[in-house]
Design a protein around this motif. Structure first.
Motif, short mmCIF file in Angstrom:
data_model
loop_
_atom_site.label_atom_id
_atom_site.label_comp_id
_atom_site.label_asym_id
_atom_site.label_seq_id
_atom_site.Cartn_x
_atom_site.Cartn_y
_atom_site.Cartn_z
N UNK A 222 15.11 25.62 -6.35
CA UNK A 222 16.45 26.09 -6.71
C UNK A 222 17.26 26.39 -5.45
N UNK A 223 16.61 27.07 -4.51
CA UNK A 223 17.30 27.43 -3.27
C UNK A 223 17.73 26.16 -2.55
N UNK A 224 16.81 25.16 -2.53
CA UNK A 224 17.08 23.91 -1.84
C UNK A 224 18.28 23.23 -2.49
N UNK A 225 18.25 23.20 -3.81
CA UNK A 225 19.32 22.54 -4.56
C UNK A 225 20.66 23.19 -4.23
N UNK A 226 20.65 24.51 -4.27
CA UNK A 226 21.89 25.26 -4.00
C UNK A 226 22.40 24.94 -2.61
N UNK A 227 21.48 24.88 -1.67
CA UNK A 227 21.87 24.61 -0.29
C UNK A 227 22.49 23.22 -0.20
N UNK A 228 21.88 22.26 -0.88
CA UNK A 228 22.39 20.89 -0.83
C UNK A 228 23.81 20.84 -1.38
N UNK A 229 23.99 21.54 -2.52
CA UNK A 229 25.32 21.53 -3.14
C UNK A 229 26.37 22.15 -2.23
#
Lengths: 181, 546
Positions: free
Chosen positions: B496-503
């Motif tokens: 989730x953290x990774x996804x948020x960072x990517x976004x």
């Protein structure tokens, strides 16, 4: 007549049984010839014979696949001893005078700490770590020169071991023999 | 025991030449401006240097410490400044240099404080360690560290033999020492007997030294027997003297300690007296200077005295001298360099003249007369050993007990063909030693190579195992499917953290990317609008951003 045959057969069976048992329980695990040949080789592990170390060369000699004059560090003396061991005529050997004993020395100012020489040393005689200076344990170095080609900065040199008070040997006495008249 | 002496086989009677140097008392030498103290003066590992160039030292200060078991210390012979720690000429048959400490004397000769040893009450091992640190080594010639020999160890020593035989021609240093310092020497003997715990003490002196015999007998306490042994070279060899006095033969390849007998030289006993009673390290020894010199005699010589200075003290070489010998004429060697210093091993300096030391005649072939075998005090067959050594058949030479040869030189002395037999034996011995050394080195190399191969194989296996484990885990995870996925909340969180960072990153990119259509003059904007309109017409779709 019959009893004689029976006795002979019984003896044969007993002796055969003993031999059979002995061949199992006193089995020789490794070819003792390989060990003996390996003991004559100088153990520099330099690979100049074309085999990856002294033991593989010894195995090849034992199988009769290799000539016995392929070991330059052993020199003529080594060929002579090998021929004696195997009971063969010493083959011709040109250029087999061994080089004077030398050991590798790392120029520590030039060394970049790449560890390539450490990986190539067959006897683990080089100490060092990545990006740290490397150094050679002089006592353990066999002088095989295998660390020279991998060095990217050419900081390894072979240094001839100098004679000192402990390694000095009494020379062969050379005296002119007087001619008997 | 001394009533019945035993006679060893062989031996010779060379001219003694003792009178030249034994008539005058031991002379002291003047302080010299420079001393050179080698760090390898004993059998075993050389001492580890404790000083460097520029250091100030006092007399008796240790400049080299014992390194390893078979080793002993060395000390500064006078006070002054260390000028170098470097290879220098040493008294060795090779003429090679060896590490030494060169000291420039300050002329004051100040000493460190010496504290006498309480040898009667000291713990035996503490006493031995003190003796090691005082640098004591056998002064008879072998220079074996004395502290090791003073350990009664596993073999119980029952007899102490003190060697005052001095059988080699020309040498008289032990003779003069016993004549002049008998009481002190015997005190040293008492300390040895105490350390070894022996009851029987025999002092063997050849009967060509009546004055020394008388002096020692007069000073000998109860329990110490001074025995006159017949003069016959090599009667002072450790094994020969042991046999003469006790009738016990030293086993082949062994030492006299194997039969419970310890042998010390009288010079060592005297230095032990100085060490224990005065606390003084081994700083000097008596050295004979004789032969073709102006004033032959014995000198109390500091260790490190250059031999050239010692020769000068004896009045210098007479004209016509043809070189020098270190040690005796039978077992000594030709000196290569007079700059070499006196060490603990140097007992004699002989200047050769052509009359007493003519050049060796050219050898003739061996006639198999057997004279060498009859003269051999070790009961060997020198002619056999000679043939095999000459043919470099070392295994055969060794099978004739080459290593029991004491290199006394009797065989070469009696050989009618003048064959230098001992030279051949020394050659064969050093070749065999080298081979053994090489064998050890190659065995070690083999072991190390085999271990490296084993290590590489093990590492490969470990890696393979790790990969296999990881692959299995992945497979398991795949098999378990989504049901297993939420089982790992940590991984979910990370995802989730990774996804948020990517976004966030994508948004930021959009926001930040500068558009080249911003802030343009109205004319250009109009142009762009026209182009966009045209493109719309051509493509029939929405136009691009710019």
């Amino acid at each position: 007549m019959l009893s004689a045959i029976l006795v002979m057969a019984a003896i044969g069976l007993v002796l055969g049984g003993i031999l059979g048992w002995a061949s199992v329980s006193y089995r020789v695990e490794e070819d003792p010839l390989v060990e003996k040949i390996d003991a004559v080789l100088p153990q520099t592990q330099c690979g100049q014979c074309g085999y990856p170390g002294c033991k593989p060369y010894a195995e090849a000699i034992a199988k009769g696949e290799a000539e016995i004059n392929k070991c330059p560090p052993g020199g003529l003396e080594g060929i002579k001893r090998m021929a004696e061991l195997l009971g063969v005529e010493p083959p011709a050997a040109e250029g087999m005078e061994p080089k004077p004993k030398s050991i590798a020395v790392i120029d520590e100012n030039t060394c970049i700490g790449c560890t390539l020489c450490i990986q190539s040393c067959p006897v683990d005689a080089i100490i060092g770590a990545a990006k740290q200076m490397h150094t050679i344990i002089a006592d353990q170095c066999t002088g095989c020169e295998l660390c020279l080609p991998p060095c990217p900065v050419d900081c390894i040199a072979m240094v001839v071991v100098k004679e000192d008070v402990t390694t000095w040997k009494w020379r062969y006495p050379v005296h002119m023999m007087k001619r008997a008249a | 025991m001394g009533d019945r002496l035993h006679t060893f086989n062989g031996g010779i009677h060379p001219e003694g030449h003792k009178a030249e140097s034994s008539a005058t008392p031991i002379r002291d030498m003047a302080l010299l401006p420079r001393y050179v103290v080698p760090l390898r003066q004993h059998i075993g590992t050389p001492a580890r240097p404790l000083v460097q160039a520029g250091d100030k030292v006092l007399r008796g200060q240790p400049i080299g410490a014992a390194e390893g078991y078979v080793s002993t210390a060395v000390h500064a012979p006078t006070s002054g400044t260390v000028i170098a720690v470097e290879p220098r000429a040493v008294p060795h048959p090779s003429g090679l240099f060896d590490l030494a400490v060169a000291i420039e004397s300050d002329g004051e000769d100040r000493a460190v404080d010496f504290t006498p040893l309480d040898w009667r009450n000291l713990d035996p091992s503490a006493l031995r360690n003190r003796i090691r640190d005082l640098g004591l080594a056998g002064l008879g010639g072998a220079v074996f560290p004395s502290y090791i020999k003073l350990n009664p160890g596993a073999q119980s020593i029952h007899t102490l033999i003190v060697n005052g035989a001095e059988c080699e021609p020309w040498i008289t240093c032990d003779d003069r020492l016993m004549r002049e310092r008998a009481a002190e020497t015997l005190q040293g003997v008492a300390i040895m007997a105490h350390a070894l715990g022996v009851k029987t003490v025999l002092v063997g002196i050849e009967d060509n030294k009546p004055e020394a015999l008388a002096a020692m007998a007069a000073a000998a306490p109860a329990g110490v027997e001074v025995v006159a042994v017949p003069t016959r070279y090599p009667g002072g060899g450790g094994k020969q003297l042991t046999y003469t006095l006790t009738g016990v033969e030293t086993p082949t390849g062994g030492r006299s300690t194997d039969v419970g007998i310890q042998v010390f030289n009288v010079g060592t006993a005297y230095s032990l007296y100085r060490a224990a009673m005065l606390g003084e390290p081994l700083l000097s020894r008596v050295v004979t200077v004789t032969g073709h010199v102006a004033r032959p005699g014995n000198f109390e010589t500091r260790i490190g005295t250059p031999l050239a200075d010692l020769l000068t003290a004896a009045g210098g070489a007479n004209p016509g001298a043809v070189g020098e010998i270190i040690g005796g004429p039978m077992m000594g060697f030709d000196l290569m360099d007079l700059a070499a210093p006196v060490t603990k091993a140097v007992n004699c300096l002989i200047v050769k003249d052509p009359v007493h030391f003519p050049p060796r005649p050219a050898p003739l072939p061996c006639i198999r007369c057997g004279a060498c075998a009859r003269s051999c005090p070790a009961d060997l067959q020198p002619f056999e050993m000679y043939w095999f050594s000459r043919a470099k058949d070392f295994g055969k030479a060794q099978s004739y007990n080459l290593f029991d040869c004491i290199e006394c030189g009797c065989c070469a002395y009696v050989c009618p063909s003048h064959i230098p037999l001992v030279d051949f034996f020394r050659f064969a011995k050093s070749e065999i030693w080298e081979r053994e050394q090489e064998k050890r080195a190659s065995d070690q190399a083999r072991q190390r190579h085999e271990f490296k191969e084993f290590r590489l194989e093990r590492e490969k296996q470990e890696k393979a195992e790790k990969f296999a484990k990881a692959a299995e885990k992945q497979k398991e995870a795949a098999a378990a499917g989504p049901a297993a996925a939420p089982a790992d909340p940590e991984a979910e969180k990370k995802k989730a953290i990774l996804q948020a960072a990517l976004e966030r990153a994508a948004k930021a990119k959009e926001g930040v990317t500068p558009k080249n259509t911003d802030h343009l003059p109205p004319r250009v904007e109009r142009e762009i609008a026209e182009i966009d309109a045209r493109r719309e017409q051509v493509v029939g779709k929405e136009g691009g951003e710019g």
